[in-house]
Design a protein around this motif. Structure first.
Motif, PDB file in Angstrom:
ATOM      1  N   ARG A  24       0.848  -1.191   0.000  1.00 49.04           N
ATOM      2  CA  ARG A  24       0.000   0.000   0.000  1.00 49.04           C
ATOM      3  C   ARG A  24       0.889   1.248   0.000  1.00 49.04           C
ATOM      4  NH1 ARG A  24      -2.459   0.759   4.524  1.00 49.04           N
ATOM      5  NH2 ARG A  24      -4.351   1.788   3.763  1.00 49.04           N
ATOM      6  N   VAL A  25       0.613   2.155  -0.917  1.00 44.62           N
ATOM      7  CA  VAL A  25       1.392   3.386  -1.013  1.00 44.62           C
ATOM      8  C   VAL A  25       0.437   4.574  -1.068  1.00 44.62           C
ATOM      9  CG1 VAL A  25       3.357   2.302  -2.167  1.00 44.62           C
ATOM     10  CG2 VAL A  25       1.515   3.259  -3.546  1.00 44.62           C
ATOM     11  N   LEU A  26       0.895   5.687  -0.535  1.00 42.62           N
ATOM     12  CA  LEU A  26       0.133   6.927  -0.630  1.00 42.62           C
ATOM     13  C   LEU A  26       0.623   7.681  -1.854  1.00 42.62           C
ATOM     14  CD1 LEU A  26      -1.929   8.906   0.633  1.00 42.62           C
ATOM     15  CD2 LEU A  26       0.008   9.994   1.806  1.00 42.62           C
ATOM     16  N   HIS A  27      -0.293   7.932  -2.786  1.00 40.92           N
ATOM     17  CA  HIS A  27       0.051   8.661  -4.009  1.00 40.92           C
ATOM     18  C   HIS A  27      -0.434  10.103  -3.844  1.00 40.92           C
ATOM     19  CE1 HIS A  27      -0.678   9.388  -8.566  1.00 40.92           C
ATOM     20  NE2 HIS A  27       0.531   9.790  -8.205  1.00 40.92           N
ATOM     21  N   VAL A  28       0.518  11.034  -3.962  1.00 43.90           N
ATOM     22  CA  VAL A  28       0.201  12.455  -3.755  1.00 43.90           C
ATOM     23  C   VAL A  28       0.620  13.260  -4.978  1.00 43.90           C
ATOM     24  CG1 VAL A  28       0.605  14.475  -2.302  1.00 43.90           C
ATOM     25  CG2 VAL A  28       0.570  12.206  -1.272  1.00 43.90           C
ATOM     26  N   ILE A  29      -0.267  14.137  -5.419  1.00 43.08           N
ATOM     27  CA  ILE A  29       0.051  15.098  -6.473  1.00 43.08           C
ATOM     28  C   ILE A  29      -0.169  16.482  -5.888  1.00 43.08           C
ATOM     29  CG2 ILE A  29      -0.502  15.957  -8.783  1.00 43.08           C
ATOM     30  CD1 ILE A  29      -1.651  13.199  -9.415  1.00 43.08           C
ATOM     31  N   CYS A  30       0.823  17.357  -6.019  1.00 40.41           N
ATOM     32  CA  CYS A  30       0.672  18.701  -5.481  1.00 40.41           C
ATOM     33  C   CYS A  30       1.440  19.703  -6.340  1.00 40.41           C
ATOM     34  CB  CYS A  30       1.134  18.778  -4.024  1.00 40.41           C
ATOM     35  SG  CYS A  30       2.805  18.155  -3.747  1.00 40.41           S
ATOM     36  N   MET A  31       1.064  20.972  -6.206  1.00 39.32           N
ATOM     37  CA  MET A  31       1.686  22.045  -6.972  1.00 39.32           C
ATOM     38  C   MET A  31       2.339  23.039  -6.029  1.00 39.32           C
ATOM     39  SD  MET A  31       1.592  21.931 -10.303  1.00 39.32           S
ATOM     40  CE  MET A  31       1.970  23.670 -10.590  1.00 39.32           C
TER      41      MET A  31
END
Length: 233
Positions: free
Chosen positions: A124-131
């Protein structure tokens, strides 16, 4: 009676380096032993050891057990690259920093990430997209996958006000990292995020981190067109 000032390892390191660069100790020559240098500089042998270790890391000398320390035949300086937080990089250029969380979700590790991080296929991995923005202009798109088994507290961490990179440095700092740079052409998705056009050239940084040998994160950080990377040596 006044106590003599204690010599630190930087003094020993810099003097040894000076002698190498001025050819007092030419290429291939054997340096005095640690004990001899400790006597000369009136310091502990451990101080000399640390100084020589740094010079070995910088490429000036090579050390072999039982053979001593020699000046490298091609001594060279090694460039050091500092990877700053996006917030710090923006503020260092006297711009106003702004952060925005685009997406976060827990997923099972896709095949390419399983190979990249060397985790179990169903990890299980936490996928994060941010600017990250500088004066409201796109500065960096950060896309990151975090191994929840290695950093369980990240699953419920508040990433609304600060990015995952910043959170990780404070809550779970890494011990090892591998970094790669490449030049890419923006696809439609990336062009939208970065406020540019498809095909624009940009620099992308990929970084894998570990904590005591345990895989932690894989991140892709894509910078605005014209971004420059500097190093010092």
């Amino acid at each position: 009676m006044t106590a003599q000032k204690r010599i630190n390892f930087q003094v020993v390191r810099d003097e040894v380096k000076r002698r190498i660069e001025s050819l007092i100790w030419p290429q291939g020559s054997l340096l005095p032993t640690e004990t001899q240098l400790a006597e000369e500089f009136n310091c502990a042998r451990a101080t000399v050891n640390r100084a020589l270790r740094e010079l070995a890391e910088q490429g000036f000398v090579e050390r072999k057990r039982k053979s001593g320390t020699r000046v490298k035949k091609e001594p060279r300086k090694q460039a050091k690259l500092e990877i700053s937080l996006a917030r710090q990089a923006v503020e260092n250029q006297n711009s106003a920093y702004r952060y925005a969380l685009v997406e976060r979700k827990v997923v099972y590790s896709p095949g390419w990430l399983t190979s990249q991080l060397n985790v179990e296929p169903d990890a299980r991995v936490l996928h994060v997209i941010c600017m990250h923005y500088a004066d409201n202009r796109p500065f960096q798109l950060e896309e990151r996958w975090i191994n929840i088994e290695a950093v369980p507290e990240v699953e419920h961490a508040d990433l609304n006000k600060s990015g995952p990179h910043e959170w990780l440095l404070n809550a779970a700092p890494f011990t090892e990292a591998e970094i790669a740079f490449c030049a890419i052409s923006a696809d439609g998705r990336l062009a939208d995020f970065m406020g540019t056009t498809t095909g624009t050239s940009m620099i992308q940084l990929e970084r894998t981190t570990w904590k005591n040998g345990r895989p932690m994160t894989f991140a892709r950080m894509t910078h605005h067109p014209g971004f420059r990377i500097r190093s010092k040596y």
